[in-house]
Design a protein around this motif. Structure first.
Motif, PDB file in Angstrom:
ATOM      1  N   PHE A  89       0.823  -1.205   0.000  1.00 19.78           N
ATOM      2  CA  PHE A  89       0.000   0.000   0.000  1.00 19.78           C
ATOM      3  C   PHE A  89       0.863   1.264   0.000  1.00 19.78           C
ATOM      4  O   PHE A  89       0.560   2.227  -0.715  1.00 19.78           O
ATOM      5  N   VAL A  90       1.928   1.281   0.784  1.00 19.43           N
ATOM      6  CA  VAL A  90       2.795   2.469   0.811  1.00 19.43           C
ATOM      7  C   VAL A  90       3.384   2.727  -0.563  1.00 19.43           C
ATOM      8  O   VAL A  90       3.412   3.872  -1.046  1.00 19.43           O
ATOM      9  N   ASN A  91       3.866   1.689  -1.232  1.00 21.83           N
ATOM     10  CA  ASN A  91       4.415   1.864  -2.572  1.00 21.83           C
ATOM     11  C   ASN A  91       3.359   2.374  -3.543  1.00 21.83           C
ATOM     12  O   ASN A  91       3.646   3.213  -4.405  1.00 21.83           O
ATOM     13  N   GLU A  92       2.136   1.894  -3.402  1.00 22.01           N
ATOM     14  CA  GLU A  92       1.066   2.351  -4.285  1.00 22.01           C
ATOM     15  C   GLU A  92       0.714   3.805  -4.008  1.00 22.01           C
ATOM     16  O   GLU A  92       0.528   4.606  -4.943  1.00 22.01           O
ATOM     17  N   PHE A  93       0.636   4.204  -2.739  1.00 24.82           N
ATOM     18  CA  PHE A  93       0.377   5.604  -2.405  1.00 24.82           C
ATOM     19  C   PHE A  93       1.456   6.505  -3.007  1.00 24.82           C
ATOM     20  O   PHE A  93       1.149   7.560  -3.579  1.00 24.82           O
ATOM     21  N   LEU A  94       2.712   6.099  -2.862  1.00 16.16           N
ATOM     22  CA  LEU A  94       3.812   6.928  -3.356  1.00 16.16           C
ATOM     23  C   LEU A  94       3.803   7.037  -4.875  1.00 16.16           C
ATOM     24  O   LEU A  94       4.157   8.081  -5.432  1.00 16.16           O
ATOM     25  N   ARG A  95       3.398   5.974  -5.569  1.00 17.47           N
ATOM     26  CA  ARG A  95       3.257   6.074  -7.026  1.00 17.47           C
ATOM     27  C   ARG A  95       2.181   7.075  -7.406  1.00 17.47           C
ATOM     28  O   ARG A  95       2.301   7.798  -8.406  1.00 17.47           O
ATOM     29  N   GLN A  96       1.124   7.136  -6.601  1.00 15.41           N
ATOM     30  CA  GLN A  96       0.017   8.039  -6.915  1.00 15.41           C
ATOM     31  C   GLN A  96       0.368   9.513  -6.673  1.00 15.41           C
ATOM     32  O   GLN A  96      -0.180  10.401  -7.336  1.00 15.41           O
ATOM     33  N   ILE A  97       1.257   9.781  -5.695  1.00 18.00           N
ATOM     34  CA  ILE A  97       1.539  11.186  -5.359  1.00 18.00           C
ATOM     35  C   ILE A  97       2.856  11.686  -5.948  1.00 18.00           C
ATOM     36  O   ILE A  97       3.257  12.820  -5.685  1.00 18.00           O
ATOM     37  N   PRO A  99       5.440  13.169  -8.840  1.00 20.43           N
ATOM     38  CA  PRO A  99       5.166  14.343  -9.701  1.00 20.43           C
ATOM     39  C   PRO A  99       4.242  14.067 -10.881  1.00 20.43           C
ATOM     40  O   PRO A  99       3.441  14.922 -11.254  1.00 20.43           O
ATOM     41  N   ARG A 100       4.334  12.896 -11.495  1.00 19.57           N
ATOM     42  CA  ARG A 100       3.481  12.602 -12.642  1.00 19.57           C
ATOM     43  C   ARG A 100       2.267  11.774 -12.263  1.00 19.57           C
ATOM     44  O   ARG A 100       1.496  11.354 -13.140  1.00 19.57           O
ATOM     45  N   GLY A 101       2.078  11.535 -10.981  1.00 20.48           N
ATOM     46  CA  GLY A 101       0.948  10.734 -10.536  1.00 20.48           C
ATOM     47  C   GLY A 101      -0.344  11.518 -10.511  1.00 20.48           C
ATOM     48  O   GLY A 101      -0.369  12.755 -10.613  1.00 20.48           O
ATOM     49  N   ARG A 102      -1.441  10.818 -10.334  1.00 19.15           N
ATOM     50  CA  ARG A 102      -2.769  11.435 -10.333  1.00 19.15           C
ATOM     51  C   ARG A 102      -2.935  12.418  -9.177  1.00 19.15           C
ATOM     52  O   ARG A 102      -3.641  13.414  -9.296  1.00 19.15           O
ATOM     53  N   PHE A 103      -2.280  12.132  -8.036  1.00 20.07           N
ATOM     54  CA  PHE A 103      -2.415  12.985  -6.853  1.00 20.07           C
ATOM     55  C   PHE A 103      -1.075  13.638  -6.511  1.00 20.07           C
ATOM     56  O   PHE A 103      -0.666  13.682  -5.354  1.00 20.07           O
ATOM     57  N   ALA A 104      -0.407  14.124  -7.536  1.00 19.68           N
ATOM     58  CA  ALA A 104       0.929  14.700  -7.382  1.00 19.68           C
ATOM     59  C   ALA A 104       0.950  15.763  -6.289  1.00 19.68           C
ATOM     60  O   ALA A 104       0.097  16.659  -6.253  1.00 19.68           O
ATOM     61  N   GLY A 105       1.927  15.640  -5.390  1.00 21.71           N
ATOM     62  CA  GLY A 105       2.115  16.641  -4.350  1.00 21.71           C
ATOM     63  C   GLY A 105       1.271  16.443  -3.108  1.00 21.71           C
ATOM     64  O   GLY A 105       1.491  17.118  -2.099  1.00 21.71           O
ATOM     65  N   GLN A 106       0.306  15.532  -3.138  1.00 25.11           N
ATOM     66  CA  GLN A 106      -0.531  15.303  -1.955  1.00 25.11           C
ATOM     67  C   GLN A 106       0.290  14.570  -0.899  1.00 25.11           C
ATOM     68  O   GLN A 106       1.035  13.645  -1.208  1.00 25.11           O
ATOM     69  N   PRO A 107       0.178  14.975   0.372  1.00 24.01           N
ATOM     70  CA  PRO A 107       0.974  14.321   1.423  1.00 24.01           C
ATOM     71  C   PRO A 107       0.478  12.907   1.715  1.00 24.01           C
ATOM     72  O   PRO A 107      -0.694  12.582   1.513  1.00 24.01           O
ATOM     73  N   LEU A 108       1.404  12.092   2.196  1.00 21.56           N
ATOM     74  CA  LEU A 108       1.032  10.748   2.638  1.00 21.56           C
ATOM     75  C   LEU A 108       0.204  10.820   3.912  1.00 21.56           C
ATOM     76  O   LEU A 108       0.442  11.694   4.757  1.00 21.56           O
ATOM     77  N   PRO A 109      -0.737   9.915   4.096  1.00 20.73           N
ATOM     78  CA  PRO A 109      -1.395   9.825   5.402  1.00 20.73           C
ATOM     79  C   PRO A 109      -0.426   9.257   6.423  1.00 20.73           C
ATOM     80  O   PRO A 109       0.633   8.730   6.091  1.00 20.73           O
ATOM     81  N   ARG A 110      -0.801   9.359   7.662  1.00 19.78           N
ATOM     82  CA  ARG A 110      -0.063   8.674   8.723  1.00 19.78           C
ATOM     83  C   ARG A 110      -0.564   7.218   8.775  1.00 19.78           C
ATOM     84  O   ARG A 110      -1.700   6.932   8.408  1.00 19.78           O
ATOM     85  N   PHE A 111       0.298   6.302   9.226  1.00 19.72           N
ATOM     86  CA  PHE A 111      -0.059   4.883   9.180  1.00 19.72           C
ATOM     87  C   PHE A 111      -0.101   4.251  10.572  1.00 19.72           C
ATOM     88  O   PHE A 111       0.711   4.556  11.440  1.00 19.72           O
ATOM     89  N   GLY A 112      -1.050   3.339  10.725  1.00 17.53           N
ATOM     90  CA  GLY A 112      -1.069   2.402  11.833  1.00 17.53           C
ATOM     91  C   GLY A 112      -0.972   1.007  11.245  1.00 17.53           C
ATOM     92  O   GLY A 112      -1.327   0.798  10.084  1.00 17.53           O
ATOM     93  N   VAL A 113      -0.495   0.052  12.012  1.00 17.61           N
ATOM     94  CA  VAL A 113      -0.342  -1.324  11.529  1.00 17.61           C
ATOM     95  C   VAL A 113      -1.048  -2.267  12.503  1.00 17.61           C
ATOM     96  O   VAL A 113      -0.766  -2.241  13.706  1.00 17.61           O
ATOM     97  N   LEU A 114      -1.959  -3.068  11.977  1.00 14.36           N
ATOM     98  CA  LEU A 114      -2.652  -4.065  12.777  1.00 14.36           C
ATOM     99  C   LEU A 114      -1.882  -5.379  12.721  1.00 14.36           C
ATOM    100  O   LEU A 114      -1.372  -5.764  11.677  1.00 14.36           O
TER     101      LEU A 114
END
Length: 363
Positions: A89-97, A99-114
């Motif tokens: 999921f982290v790798n997918e979020f980073l691909r999306q944000i 520079p050329r991604g759909r959500f370029a420049g949007q910050p990452l959310p904070r994460f919790g792990v179950l």
């Protein structure tokens, strides 16, 4: 409440006004993980609205879920299914944000792990609750209430275009490749439950890894070359020893059984393989091993606890290294088998992530 998660102080207090929106927390579960069953999903559905609870069964699902999370602007995301689920999921979020991604420049959310994986290295790192009883629900409820005092910023290792908390070549990679073989070839029908999780690891060691090393040497010629920044050899207390190692200098040349790097201390099952990880920002703990198997077995409890430092274990802090073996060696990335390679570059990823640490509560 978790309203603006990019500022750690907001975890401790948020002005109580009628204009304050309700917190939004997304829970992303790997439906293929053994511990993500109907009971877990049903329990979480009692505290997380249906629209905030996501099940992923494929990389395409993960991509679509990541897009939805970014579209809605969730400030906090829980992942459940193990280190591989978090990494995916982290790798997918980073691909999306990017520079050329759909959500370029949007910050990452904070994460919790179950704690819903097999080895749960990250879950141990952030002191997540055990899945027995209501532990998982308790972690989510605490986060919703703003009752989580700790936040860890974690760098990541970049390898083959992926960000991961740890990666390695050698004996550990061999075990993971053997585990995949056991699960795919023996873990079917009546043996499915027996050959997954800890049972699968035991079977891999007993039927594949140990027999292999009875007839094959675990030691292979290797060189580890420092990258473009200074690196530091570490003593048993984790402090630098001697002069810094210059860019391009060899950290090691000789025979090794293991070479890896991490930005968090744990492999799975509480194994503190990299005790000096996450101690120096912007650097990873590089560990090289040339210890006989008999010594490893004799000192396994100390090694497991991160308290065994024989002459054959070499520790470094570095930003990037290139590892070259004389023949292809098994590679693991984030606890997942990744085939065989004779050369790999490990480096600090340009991005880091923020993780909730459940060790303490807000006073």
């Amino acid at each position: 409440m978790l309203v603006q998660p990019l500022r750690p102080s907001n975890l401790h207090q948020v002005p109580a006004t009628s204009a304050t929106p309700e917190p939004k927390v997304a829970v992303l579960l790997n439906a293929n993980a053994r511990k993500v069953d109907a009971r877990v999903v049903k329990s979480l559905s009692h505290i997380v609205p249906e629209e905030d609870l996501f099940l992923s069964r494929s990389p395409l699902d993960a991509r679509r879920i990541s897009q939805t999370v970014l579209e809605r602007g969730y400030p906090l995301v829980f992942t459940g299914g193990g280190d591989g689920t978090f990494m995916g999921f982290v790798n997918e979020f980073l691909r999306q944000i990017e520079p050329r991604g759909r959500f370029a420049g949007q910050p990452l959310p904070r994460f919790g792990v179950l704690k819903l994986g097999t080895g749960n290295g990250l879950a141990n790192f952030i002191n997540a609750s055990n899945p027995s009883g209501d532990g998982i629900l308790h972690d989510v409820v605490r986060a919703l209430a703003g009752d989580v005092a700790g936040v860890r910023r974690m760098d990541m290792v970049m390898v083959d275009g992926q960000r991961t908390p740890f990666a390695g070549m050698g004996v550990d990679g061999k075990l993971l490749n053997d585990y995949i073989w056991v699960k795919e070839n023996l873990g079917k029908g009546l043996f499915k439950k027996m050959m997954t999780g800890s049972g699968g690891y035991f079977s891999a060691v007993a039927f594949k890894t140990v027999p292999h090393y009875l007839t094959h040497s675990t030691w292979v010629e290797c060189e580890v070359i420092n990258g473009a920044s200074e690196a530091y050899r570490l003593g048993s207390d984790g402090r630098p020893v001697g002069e810094p190692l210059a860019p391009g200098e060899a950290l090691f040349r000789g025979k090794l059984m293991l070479a890896g790097a991490a930005t968090m201390p744990f492999y799975g099952y509480g194994f503190r393989m990299f005790p000096f990880a996450n101690q120096r920002r912007g650097m990873m703990h590089v560990r090289l091993g040339q210890v006989p198997t008999t010594q490893v077995l004799a000192n396994l409890p100390k090694l497991w606890a991160g308290r065994w430092f024989p002459e054959g274990i070499h520790d470094f802090h570095a930003k990037d290294v290139t590892i070259r073996f004389a023949r292809p060696m098994p590679l693991q990335i984030g606890g997942d088998a990744a085939g065989y390679r004779d050369e790999v570059k490990l480096s600090i990823a340009p991005e880091s992530v923020e993780l909730l640490d459940f060790h303490a509560s807000v006073n």
